[in-house]
Design an enzyme around this catalytic site. Structure first.
Site, PDB file in Angstrom:
ATOM      1  N   CYS A   1       0.934  -1.226  -0.089  1.00  0.00           N
ATOM      2  CA  CYS A   1       0.093   0.174  -0.058  1.00  0.00           C
ATOM      3  C   CYS A   1       0.801   1.291   0.086  1.00  0.00           C
ATOM      4  O   CYS A   1       1.697   1.524   0.679  1.00  0.00           O
ATOM      5  CB  CYS A   1      -1.041   0.020   1.372  1.00  0.00           C
ATOM      6  SG  CYS A   1      -1.811   1.493   1.411  1.00  0.00           S
TER       7      CYS A   1
ATOM      8  N   HIS B   1      -3.781   0.682   8.236  1.00  0.00           N
ATOM      9  CA  HIS B   1      -4.625   0.869   7.131  1.00  0.00           C
ATOM     10  C   HIS B   1      -5.917   0.596   7.192  1.00  0.00           C
ATOM     11  O   HIS B   1      -6.427  -0.238   7.792  1.00  0.00           O
ATOM     12  CB  HIS B   1      -3.753  -0.379   6.178  1.00  0.00           C
ATOM     13  CG  HIS B   1      -4.625  -0.690   4.962  1.00  0.00           C
ATOM     14  ND1 HIS B   1      -3.882   0.042   3.788  1.00  0.00           N
ATOM     15  CD2 HIS B   1      -5.482  -1.395   4.366  1.00  0.00           C
ATOM     16  CE1 HIS B   1      -4.717   0.004   2.802  1.00  0.00           C
ATOM     17  NE2 HIS B   1      -5.601  -1.042   3.005  1.00  0.00           N
TER      18      HIS B   1
ATOM     19  N   ASN C   1     -12.534  10.805  -1.205  1.00  0.00           N
ATOM     20  CA  ASN C   1     -13.287  10.136  -2.432  1.00  0.00           C
ATOM     21  C   ASN C   1     -13.280   8.720  -2.052  1.00  0.00           C
ATOM     22  O   ASN C   1     -12.265   8.234  -1.470  1.00  0.00           O
ATOM     23  CB  ASN C   1     -12.551  10.271  -3.613  1.00  0.00           C
ATOM     24  CG  ASN C   1     -12.232  11.666  -4.006  1.00  0.00           C
ATOM     25  OD1 ASN C   1     -13.163  12.396  -3.960  1.00  0.00           O
ATOM     26  ND2 ASN C   1     -11.050  12.101  -4.303  1.00  0.00           N
TER      27      ASN C   1
ATOM     28  N   GLY D   1     -13.617   9.015  -7.693  1.00  0.00           N
ATOM     29  CA  GLY D   1     -12.248   9.642  -7.881  1.00  0.00           C
ATOM     30  C   GLY D   1     -11.016   9.030  -7.008  1.00  0.00           C
ATOM     31  O   GLY D   1     -10.003   9.651  -6.948  1.00  0.00           O
TER      32      GLY D   1
ATOM     33  N   HIS E   1      -6.469   3.715   0.471  1.00  0.00           N
ATOM     34  CA  HIS E   1      -5.968   3.884   1.886  1.00  0.00           C
ATOM     35  C   HIS E   1      -6.675   5.220   2.516  1.00  0.00           C
ATOM     36  O   HIS E   1      -6.385   6.123   1.998  1.00  0.00           O
ATOM     37  CB  HIS E   1      -4.293   3.862   2.159  1.00  0.00           C
ATOM     38  CG  HIS E   1      -3.824   3.996   3.555  1.00  0.00           C
ATOM     39  ND1 HIS E   1      -2.927   3.434   4.177  1.00  0.00           N
ATOM     40  CD2 HIS E   1      -3.857   5.140   4.531  1.00  0.00           C
ATOM     41  CE1 HIS E   1      -2.737   3.723   5.327  1.00  0.00           C
ATOM     42  NE2 HIS E   1      -3.463   4.689   5.657  1.00  0.00           N
TER      43      HIS E   1
ATOM     44  N   HIS F   1      -7.894   8.606   3.299  1.00  0.00           N
ATOM     45  CA  HIS F   1      -7.055  10.089   3.289  1.00  0.00           C
ATOM     46  C   HIS F   1      -8.012  11.061   3.428  1.00  0.00           C
ATOM     47  O   HIS F   1      -8.956  10.973   2.247  1.00  0.00           O
ATOM     48  CB  HIS F   1      -6.031  10.128   2.296  1.00  0.00           C
ATOM     49  CG  HIS F   1      -6.406   9.751   0.900  1.00  0.00           C
ATOM     50  ND1 HIS F   1      -6.528   8.399   0.334  1.00  0.00           N
ATOM     51  CD2 HIS F   1      -6.740  10.459  -0.295  1.00  0.00           C
ATOM     52  CE1 HIS F   1      -7.105   8.427  -0.920  1.00  0.00           C
ATOM     53  NE2 HIS F   1      -7.008   9.496  -1.127  1.00  0.00           N
TER      54      HIS F   1
HETATM   55  P1  5GP Z   1      -7.411  10.197  -4.435  1.00  0.00           P
HETATM   56  O1  5GP Z   1      -7.379  10.376  -5.718  1.00  0.00           O
HETATM   57  O2  5GP Z   1      -7.380   8.656  -4.038  1.00  0.00           O
HETATM   58  O3  5GP Z   1      -8.731  10.659  -3.719  1.00  0.00           O
HETATM   59  O4  5GP Z   1      -6.180  10.711  -3.647  1.00  0.00           O
HETATM   60  C1  5GP Z   1      -4.834  10.440  -3.902  1.00  0.00           C
HETATM   61  C2  5GP Z   1      -3.796  11.659  -3.836  1.00  0.00           C
HETATM   62  O5  5GP Z   1      -2.705  11.016  -3.600  1.00  0.00           O
HETATM   63  C3  5GP Z   1      -4.058  12.430  -4.987  1.00  0.00           C
HETATM   64  O6  5GP Z   1      -4.171  13.692  -4.796  1.00  0.00           O
HETATM   65  C4  5GP Z   1      -2.275  12.179  -5.656  1.00  0.00           C
HETATM   66  O7  5GP Z   1      -1.883  13.232  -6.245  1.00  0.00           O
HETATM   67  C5  5GP Z   1      -1.638  11.777  -4.333  1.00  0.00           C
HETATM   68  N1  5GP Z   1      -0.645  10.856  -4.445  1.00  0.00           N
HETATM   69  C6  5GP Z   1      -0.405   9.847  -5.165  1.00  0.00           C
HETATM   70  N2  5GP Z   1       0.549   9.308  -4.994  1.00  0.00           N
HETATM   71  C7  5GP Z   1       1.440   9.983  -4.207  1.00  0.00           C
HETATM   72  C8  5GP Z   1       2.647  10.037  -3.747  1.00  0.00           C
HETATM   73  O8  5GP Z   1       3.404   8.954  -4.191  1.00  0.00           O
HETATM   74  N3  5GP Z   1       2.979  10.931  -2.855  1.00  0.00           N
HETATM   75  C9  5GP Z   1       2.270  12.076  -2.543  1.00  0.00           C
HETATM   76  N4  5GP Z   1       2.639  12.936  -1.486  1.00  0.00           N
HETATM   77  N5  5GP Z   1       1.106  12.123  -2.889  1.00  0.00           N
HETATM   78  C10 5GP Z   1       0.404  11.074  -3.961  1.00  0.00           C
HETATM   79 ZN    ZN Z   2      -2.568   1.262   3.801  1.00  0.00          ZN
END
Ligand code: 5GP
Ligand code: ZN
Length: 112
Positions: free
Chosen positions: A4, A46, A85, A91, A96, A98
Site C-alpha cells: 500500500c 491501514h 473520495n 475519484g 488507503h 485519506h
Molecule cells: P485520491 O485520488 O485517492 O482521492 O487521492 C490520492 C491523492 O494522492 C492524489 O491527490 C495524488 O496526487 C496523491 N498521491 C498519489 N501518489 C502520491 C505520492 O507518491 N506521494 C504523494 N505525496 N501524494 C501522492
Molecule cells: Zn495502507
C-alpha cells in the site's frame, strides 16, 4: 499493508513532504496539488476508505479531524475544503483512507 502506497509513506519507506505526525496519523503534501494548499491526512493503520470506518476505528477518524482543525488553524486557513473520495467513480485512486485538505483558491459547488 506491504503493497500500500500510503502505508509505505506513513512508515517512512517512501519519501514525502511531512506536514505533521503523531502516533495515530500522518499528514503530508500532495504530490500533485490541486490548490495552493493541498495536503493529505492519513491514519497510520491501514483503513481502505470511509466505507471501512466502523465503531472500532472511528476514534482514529475523530482524531484525524482534530488534527485537521489544528493544522488549519496553525496555517491560518480561514476557508478550506476537506474531501475523501470513496470508490473509483468518486475519484479514489489510492485505497488507503485519506482526507484532502484544500485551500487558497475559489472552489466550485457542486464539485465536478
Ligand atoms: P485520491 O485520488 O485517492 O482521492 O487521492 C490520492 C491523492 O494522492 C492524489 O491527490 C495524488 O496526487 C496523491 N498521491 C498519489 N501518489 C502520491 C505520492 O507518491 N506521494 C504523494 N505525496 N501524494 C501522492
Ligand atoms: Zn495502507
Amino acid at each position: 499493508m506491504e503493497n500500500c502506497l500510503f502505508c509505505n509513506i506513513a512508515g517512512g519507506k517512501i519519501p514525502s513532504e511531512k506536514v505533521y505526525e503523531d502516533e495515530v496519523c500522518y499528514a503530508f503534501q500532495d504530490i500533485a496539488p490541486q490548490a495552493p494548499v493541498h495536503f493529505l491526512v492519513i491514519p497510520k493503520a491501514h483503513i481502505p476508505s470511509v466505507s471501512a470506518v466502523t465503531a472500532e476505528n472511528s476514534g482514529t477518524v475523530a482524531h484525524i479531524f482534530t488534527v485537521i482543525a489544528k493544522l488549519a488553524k496553525e496555517q491560518g486557513l480561514e476557508s478550506y475544503r476537506v474531501v475523501s473520495n470513496v470508490g473509483e467513480q468518486a475519484g479514489q485512486t489510492v485505497f488507503h483512507l485519506h482526507f484532502h485538505v484544500l485551500s487558497g483558491r475559489d472552489m466550485a459547488w457542486p464539485p465536478g
